[in-house]
Write a protein that holds these residues in place. Structure first.
Motif, PDB file in Angstrom:
ATOM      1  N   PHE A 167       0.814  -1.212   0.000  1.00 48.90           N
ATOM      2  CA  PHE A 167       0.000   0.000   0.000  1.00 48.90           C
ATOM      3  C   PHE A 167       0.850   1.266   0.000  1.00 48.90           C
ATOM      4  O   PHE A 167       0.432   2.299  -0.527  1.00 48.90           O
ATOM      5  N   ALA A 168       2.040   1.187   0.591  1.00 49.44           N
ATOM      6  CA  ALA A 168       2.949   2.338   0.543  1.00 49.44           C
ATOM      7  C   ALA A 168       3.414   2.591  -0.887  1.00 49.44           C
ATOM      8  O   ALA A 168       3.454   3.740  -1.353  1.00 49.44           O
ATOM      9  N   ALA A 169       3.769   1.514  -1.594  1.00 54.23           N
ATOM     10  CA  ALA A 169       4.183   1.662  -2.992  1.00 54.23           C
ATOM     11  C   ALA A 169       3.017   2.154  -3.855  1.00 54.23           C
ATOM     12  O   ALA A 169       3.186   3.023  -4.724  1.00 54.23           O
ATOM     13  N   ALA A 170       1.832   1.626  -3.601  1.00 51.23           N
ATOM     14  CA  ALA A 170       0.655   2.065  -4.350  1.00 51.23           C
ATOM     15  C   ALA A 170       0.358   3.541  -4.080  1.00 51.23           C
ATOM     16  O   ALA A 170      -0.034   4.282  -4.990  1.00 51.23           O
ATOM     17  N   SER A 171       0.555   3.973  -2.848  1.00 53.23           N
ATOM     18  CA  SER A 171       0.330   5.379  -2.505  1.00 53.23           C
ATOM     19  C   SER A 171       1.276   6.288  -3.270  1.00 53.23           C
ATOM     20  O   SER A 171       0.892   7.394  -3.681  1.00 53.23           O
ATOM     21  N   ALA A 172       2.507   5.832  -3.468  1.00 57.50           N
ATOM     22  CA  ALA A 172       3.460   6.624  -4.255  1.00 57.50           C
ATOM     23  C   ALA A 172       2.977   6.775  -5.697  1.00 57.50           C
ATOM     24  O   ALA A 172       3.080   7.859  -6.287  1.00 57.50           O
ATOM     25  N   VAL A 173       2.437   5.695  -6.261  1.00 52.32           N
ATOM     26  CA  VAL A 173       1.896   5.766  -7.617  1.00 52.32           C
ATOM     27  C   VAL A 173       0.709   6.729  -7.669  1.00 52.32           C
ATOM     28  O   VAL A 173       0.579   7.539  -8.595  1.00 52.32           O
ATOM     29  N   LEU A 174      -0.154   6.662  -6.670  1.00 50.70           N
ATOM     30  CA  LEU A 174      -1.326   7.538  -6.627  1.00 50.70           C
ATOM     31  C   LEU A 174      -0.927   9.009  -6.527  1.00 50.70           C
ATOM     32  O   LEU A 174      -1.513   9.872  -7.183  1.00 50.70           O
ATOM     33  N   LEU A 175       0.076   9.297  -5.689  1.00 46.90           N
ATOM     34  CA  LEU A 175       0.536  10.683  -5.562  1.00 46.90           C
ATOM     35  C   LEU A 175       1.142  11.173  -6.877  1.00 46.90           C
ATOM     36  O   LEU A 175       0.991  12.351  -7.242  1.00 46.90           O
ATOM     37  N   LEU A 176       1.810  10.280  -7.593  1.00 46.04           N
ATOM     38  CA  LEU A 176       2.366  10.643  -8.894  1.00 46.04           C
ATOM     39  C   LEU A 176       1.255  10.984  -9.882  1.00 46.04           C
ATOM     40  O   LEU A 176       1.356  11.955 -10.643  1.00 46.04           O
ATOM     41  N   LEU A 177       0.178  10.205  -9.865  1.00 44.45           N
ATOM     42  CA  LEU A 177      -0.956  10.483 -10.744  1.00 44.45           C
ATOM     43  C   LEU A 177      -1.605  11.833 -10.404  1.00 44.45           C
ATOM     44  O   LEU A 177      -1.953  12.605 -11.295  1.00 44.45           O
ATOM     45  N   LEU A 178      -1.737  12.129  -9.115  1.00 46.63           N
ATOM     46  CA  LEU A 178      -2.282  13.424  -8.715  1.00 46.63           C
ATOM     47  C   LEU A 178      -1.378  14.566  -9.155  1.00 46.63           C
ATOM     48  O   LEU A 178      -1.850  15.616  -9.602  1.00 46.63           O
ATOM     49  N   ALA A 179      -0.074  14.357  -9.024  1.00 48.01           N
ATOM     50  CA  ALA A 179       0.869  15.393  -9.440  1.00 48.01           C
ATOM     51  C   ALA A 179       0.799  15.636 -10.949  1.00 48.01           C
ATOM     52  O   ALA A 179       0.923  16.781 -11.409  1.00 48.01           O
TER      53      ALA A 179
END
Length: 405
Positions: A167-179
């Motif tokens: 979930f930590a790795a997935a959160s990084a992907v999600l933050l990248l998409l938001l950025a």
């Protein structure tokens, strides 16, 4: 002209990142349900309640979403709800017990409801601002996000049984998409904000009592989501228990529906430009209902797969078109339609189960076919915007206008 096209494409990609975000976030935690079940020592009924409370949170978010859309606008609400969904995913990985997990997933449903309305409002505003279709391709990226999350989940499950690292790795992907989405989203003082301003000008009486158009839109969305949700939940079981498919063939039902739907959504905006939303929705839902009904009458594995393909093809552009129509009525209507759609997703699969238990699964699937036909009938009561120009047509019109000037 190239700059106009670049603005459209860049904004479309930014909004697509939101759709991909939502598909990725949902598929990430749903794929680790077995791990959550084990770590929290849950029964099958408790797992079912987890899934239901998420949908209930999304359905109950309607009043909050309406308020936030007016106060924040679609852009800020999308970014804020996206950040909440990242935080919720991290909190879920650290949930100590079942009651806390229920609260977290209820909050997830509320945040999903907010992002769902905001990103569809952005998509509808993009179409309105440029006079071009884009919504079905945006909805295709939701499926792409879910597919990407499934691949990531498979890889992370092979590496570790725990969900915190995943979930930590997935959160990084999600933050990248938001950025990626943030710089090019439509500003709240542009077309997206106009949707909120239109609703602000309506009377309190209309706010308290949905209009006839809103009720027809909500009814249509309920039956459309009954079709989508039920096919995903019951197609494999129908193939195995009724059509006599092997255990290896049965999962192909979901695969056929998903692949055909994604492909249809990639081409759906072209269909909308050529024939208009009204024709696409009416004909598409009719194809889905009649195709599935004929497959049920014929029986067998091959007819069933062909019928499922008709459903994927027919309903692919239905919900995107309904979101566009709802957005044209204002954020209150968009929130109501999104909430009723979630209700359809919750009620549909359960309804099929009740019908199947009372008679058999063939009759249960017949309810799905009938729901698709009802969608086609309901759309005759709605006013649809005329077909939007194709990309080439839009360019020619702009060139002609500049030449005349």
């Amino acid at each position: 002209m190239p700059r106009v096209l670049d603005d459209f494409r860049r904004t479309q990609l930014a909004i697509a990142a939101l759709f991909c975000f939502l598909g990725f976030q949902y598929a990430t935690w749903i794929s680790r349900i077995p791990a959550l079940k084990t770590s929290l020592d849950l029964s099958a009924g408790e797992v079912g309640l987890l899934l239901m409370v998420t949908g209930a949170g999304a359905a109950a978010s309607f009043p909050l979403v309406t308020y936030l859309m007016k106060r924040l606008g679609a852009r800020r609400l999308a970014l804020l709800s996206g950040l909440c969904l990242v935080a919720i995913l991290l909190a879920l990985s650290m949930a100590p017990n079942y009651p806390v997990t229920l609260v977290i997933l209820c909050a997830d449903g509320v945040a999903v409801g907010c992002l769902n309305v905001a990103m569809n409002a952005q998509g509808a505003a993009l179409e309105a601002a440029h006079g071009r279709t884009a919504m079905t391709q945006l909805h295709a990226t939701f499926s792409a996000g879910s597919f990407l999350a499934a691949l990531v989940s498979s890889g992370m499950t092979a590496l570790t049984s725990g969900i915190a690292t995943h979930f930590a790795a997935a959160s990084a992907v999600l933050l990248l998409l938001l950025a990626c989405a943030r710089p090019r989203l439509l500003p709240d003082d542009a077309p997206a904000k106009e949707l909120a301003e239109q609703e602000e000008g309506k009377t309190r009486r209309r706010m308290a009592r949905p209009t006839r158009v809103m009720l027809w839109l909500g009814c249509t969305m309920v039956f459309a989501e009954v079709v989508e949700g039920s096919m995903n939940d019951w197609s494999a079981l129908y193939l195995k228990d009724v059509a006599g498919a092997s255990a290896q063939v049965a999962p192909l039902g979901i695969a056929v529906i998903s692949v055909v739907m994604v492909l249809a959504r990639l081409f759906g905006d072209g269909w909308r430009s050529r024939w208009g939303d009204a024709v696409v929705v009416r004909v598409g839902s009719a194809v889905a209902g009649i195709g599935l009904a004929l497959a049920l009458l014929a029986g067998g594995v091959v007819p069933a797969l062909l019928g499922f393909a008709c459903v994927g093809l027919g309903v692919a552009a239905v919900t995107p078109c309904l979101y566009v129509a709802a957005a044209a009525e204002g954020p209150h209507a968009l929130s109501l339609v999104a909430a009723t759609g979630t209700t359809g997703l919750l009620v549909g699969p359960a309804l099929i189960g009740f019908v199947a238990e009372a008679s058999n699964l063939t009759w249960g699937m017949a309810v799905v076919a009938a729901s698709a036909v009802i969608v086609s009938l309901c759309t005759t009561r709605l006013h649809w915007a005329p077909a939007k120009a194709s990309p080439e047509g839009s360019m020619e019109a702009e060139v002609a206008e500049e030449t005349a000037t």
